[in-house]
Motif scaffolding. Sequence first.
Motif, PDB file in Angstrom:
ATOM      1  N   SER A  39       0.849  -1.195   0.000  1.00  0.00           N
ATOM      2  CA  SER A  39       0.000   0.000   0.000  1.00  0.00           C
ATOM      3  C   SER A  39       0.887   1.249   0.000  1.00  0.00           C
ATOM      4  N   ASP A  40       0.284   2.392  -0.285  1.00  0.00           N
ATOM      5  CA  ASP A  40       1.039   3.649  -0.247  1.00  0.00           C
ATOM      6  C   ASP A  40       1.666   3.868   1.133  1.00  0.00           C
ATOM      7  N   ARG A  41       0.910   3.589   2.172  1.00  0.00           N
ATOM      8  CA  ARG A  41       1.410   3.784   3.537  1.00  0.00           C
ATOM      9  C   ARG A  41       2.638   2.920   3.796  1.00  0.00           C
ATOM     10  N   GLN A  42       2.580   1.657   3.377  1.00  0.00           N
ATOM     11  CA  GLN A  42       3.712   0.758   3.605  1.00  0.00           C
ATOM     12  C   GLN A  42       4.889   1.095   2.693  1.00  0.00           C
ATOM     13  N   ALA A  43       4.618   1.491   1.454  1.00  0.00           N
ATOM     14  CA  ALA A  43       5.700   1.899   0.548  1.00  0.00           C
ATOM     15  C   ALA A  43       6.438   3.108   1.135  1.00  0.00           C
ATOM     16  N   ARG A  44       5.695   4.058   1.692  1.00  0.00           N
ATOM     17  CA  ARG A  44       6.298   5.231   2.321  1.00  0.00           C
ATOM     18  C   ARG A  44       7.168   4.813   3.493  1.00  0.00           C
ATOM     19  N   SER A  45       6.674   3.868   4.275  1.00  0.00           N
ATOM     20  CA  SER A  45       7.429   3.369   5.423  1.00  0.00           C
ATOM     21  C   SER A  45       8.728   2.696   4.994  1.00  0.00           C
ATOM     22  N   LEU A  46       8.678   1.949   3.892  1.00  0.00           N
ATOM     23  CA  LEU A  46       9.850   1.221   3.402  1.00  0.00           C
ATOM     24  C   LEU A  46      10.829   2.093   2.627  1.00  0.00           C
ATOM     25  N   LYS A  47      10.303   3.028   1.830  1.00  0.00           N
ATOM     26  CA  LYS A  47      11.129   3.761   0.863  1.00  0.00           C
ATOM     27  C   LYS A  47      11.416   5.214   1.238  1.00  0.00           C
ATOM     28  N   GLY A  48      10.632   5.777   2.162  1.00  0.00           N
ATOM     29  CA  GLY A  48      10.852   7.170   2.547  1.00  0.00           C
ATOM     30  C   GLY A  48       9.635   8.029   2.313  1.00  0.00           C
ATOM     31  N   GLU A  49       9.656   9.199   2.935  1.00  0.00           N
ATOM     32  CA  GLU A  49       8.498  10.095   2.966  1.00  0.00           C
ATOM     33  C   GLU A  49       8.025  10.568   1.581  1.00  0.00           C
ATOM     34  N   ASN A  50       8.916  10.645   0.610  1.00  0.00           N
ATOM     35  CA  ASN A  50       8.530  11.122  -0.722  1.00  0.00           C
ATOM     36  C   ASN A  50       8.079  10.009  -1.661  1.00  0.00           C
ATOM     37  N   ARG A  51       7.902   8.837  -1.139  1.00  0.00           N
ATOM     38  CA  ARG A  51       7.502   7.685  -1.954  1.00  0.00           C
ATOM     39  C   ARG A  51       6.161   7.177  -1.449  1.00  0.00           C
ATOM     40  N   PRO A  52       5.423   6.482  -2.238  1.00  0.00           N
ATOM     41  CA  PRO A  52       5.703   6.162  -3.631  1.00  0.00           C
ATOM     42  C   PRO A  52       5.427   7.357  -4.540  1.00  0.00           C
ATOM     43  N   ILE A  53       6.002   7.314  -5.715  1.00  0.00           N
ATOM     44  CA  ILE A  53       5.755   8.325  -6.732  1.00  0.00           C
ATOM     45  C   ILE A  53       4.390   8.057  -7.374  1.00  0.00           C
ATOM     46  N   VAL A  54       4.085   6.790  -7.602  1.00  0.00           N
ATOM     47  CA  VAL A  54       2.843   6.360  -8.242  1.00  0.00           C
ATOM     48  C   VAL A  54       1.930   5.762  -7.169  1.00  0.00           C
ATOM     49  N   SER A  55       0.663   6.126  -7.191  1.00  0.00           N
ATOM     50  CA  SER A  55      -0.284   5.659  -6.164  1.00  0.00           C
ATOM     51  C   SER A  55      -0.489   4.144  -6.220  1.00  0.00           C
ATOM     52  N   GLU A  56      -0.935   3.579  -5.109  1.00  0.00           N
ATOM     53  CA  GLU A  56      -1.139   2.129  -5.026  1.00  0.00           C
ATOM     54  C   GLU A  56      -2.095   1.610  -6.090  1.00  0.00           C
ATOM     55  N   ASN A  57      -3.174   2.332  -6.360  1.00  0.00           N
ATOM     56  CA  ASN A  57      -4.129   1.866  -7.371  1.00  0.00           C
ATOM     57  C   ASN A  57      -3.528   1.890  -8.769  1.00  0.00           C
ATOM     58  N   GLU A  58      -2.748   2.902  -9.065  1.00  0.00           N
ATOM     59  CA  GLU A  58      -2.091   2.965 -10.377  1.00  0.00           C
ATOM     60  C   GLU A  58      -0.983   1.923 -10.486  1.00  0.00           C
ATOM     61  N   ARG A  59      -0.236   1.696  -9.400  1.00  0.00           N
ATOM     62  CA  ARG A  59       0.793   0.642  -9.418  1.00  0.00           C
ATOM     63  C   ARG A  59       0.141  -0.716  -9.633  1.00  0.00           C
ATOM     64  N   ALA A  60      -0.995  -0.941  -8.978  1.00  0.00           N
ATOM     65  CA  ALA A  60      -1.716  -2.213  -9.158  1.00  0.00           C
ATOM     66  C   ALA A  60      -2.163  -2.368 -10.605  1.00  0.00           C
ATOM     67  N   GLU A  61      -2.654  -1.301 -11.195  1.00  0.00           N
ATOM     68  CA  GLU A  61      -3.114  -1.365 -12.585  1.00  0.00           C
ATOM     69  C   GLU A  61      -1.953  -1.656 -13.536  1.00  0.00           C
ATOM     70  N   LEU A  62      -0.811  -1.030 -13.310  1.00  0.00           N
ATOM     71  CA  LEU A  62       0.360  -1.280 -14.152  1.00  0.00           C
ATOM     72  C   LEU A  62       0.832  -2.724 -14.030  1.00  0.00           C
ATOM     73  N   VAL A  63       0.935  -3.221 -12.811  1.00  0.00           N
ATOM     74  CA  VAL A  63       1.373  -4.610 -12.613  1.00  0.00           C
ATOM     75  C   VAL A  63       0.363  -5.573 -13.222  1.00  0.00           C
ATOM     76  N   ALA A  64      -0.913  -5.263 -13.085  1.00  0.00           N
ATOM     77  CA  ALA A  64      -1.960  -6.119 -13.655  1.00  0.00           C
ATOM     78  C   ALA A  64      -1.861  -6.205 -15.174  1.00  0.00           C
ATOM     79  N   ALA A  65      -1.241  -5.213 -15.796  1.00  0.00           N
ATOM     80  CA  ALA A  65      -1.107  -5.204 -17.254  1.00  0.00           C
ATOM     81  C   ALA A  65       0.108  -5.994 -17.740  1.00  0.00           C
ATOM     82  N   VAL A  66       0.965  -6.431 -16.832  1.00  0.00           N
ATOM     83  CA  VAL A  66       2.151  -7.196 -17.219  1.00  0.00           C
ATOM     84  C   VAL A  66       1.718  -8.599 -17.636  1.00  0.00           C
ATOM     85  N   LYS A  67       2.161  -9.018 -18.796  1.00  0.00           N
ATOM     86  CA  LYS A  67       1.823 -10.345 -19.307  1.00  0.00           C
ATOM     87  C   LYS A  67       2.259 -11.417 -18.305  1.00  0.00           C
ATOM     88  N   GLY A  68       1.334 -12.319 -17.999  1.00  0.00           N
ATOM     89  CA  GLY A  68       1.632 -13.409 -17.084  1.00  0.00           C
ATOM     90  C   GLY A  68       1.103 -13.198 -15.678  1.00  0.00           C
TER      91      GLY A  68
END
Length: 160
Positions: free
Chosen positions: A62-91
């Motif tokens: 999630s955005d909250r956990q990504a921020r916790s892992l990567k730093g206050e300025n992350r994520p750059i892309v929101s969780e819903n958009e990241r999910a949509e991008l990953v969902a588009a990866v073949k396989g």
Amino acid sequence: MSNLRAPIVDREELTRRVLELREGGAVIVMANGCFDLLHVGHVRYLQEARTLGDVLVVGINSDRQARSLKGENRPIVSENERAELVAAVKGVDLVTIFDEPTVTELLLAIRPDIHAKGTDYTVESVPERETVLSYGGRVAITGDPKDHSSTELIARLAQD
């Protein structure tokens, strides 16, 4: 099961679908990560993970956990958009967002046959290794050498 865009589902729906697939004899593989600024390393990791079984489930921090892992300025892309991008990866067959600090709860909910991690780990160093082994699963390392990262891409962009 792959299609043009994998379904993005909540934990309850994911658990239900994985159970149905497993009852049908499918080997379930799970991969996870933040996937902020999707790059070729992410794609290679996911596509190799998919070759290990019949169904690839991807857990996205999630955005909250990504921020916790990567730093206050992350994520750059929101969780819903990241999910949509990953969902588009073949396989990729199913995608879910998880909000816990680790992927352990998600692993215990769906009990994938194989938990795939990237090459920045070894089978012995995967933090969730004992959890996966506890229910009879196995850990696999997939992808190319860890020479791509969202953090490095962001740093390069900041220099320009």
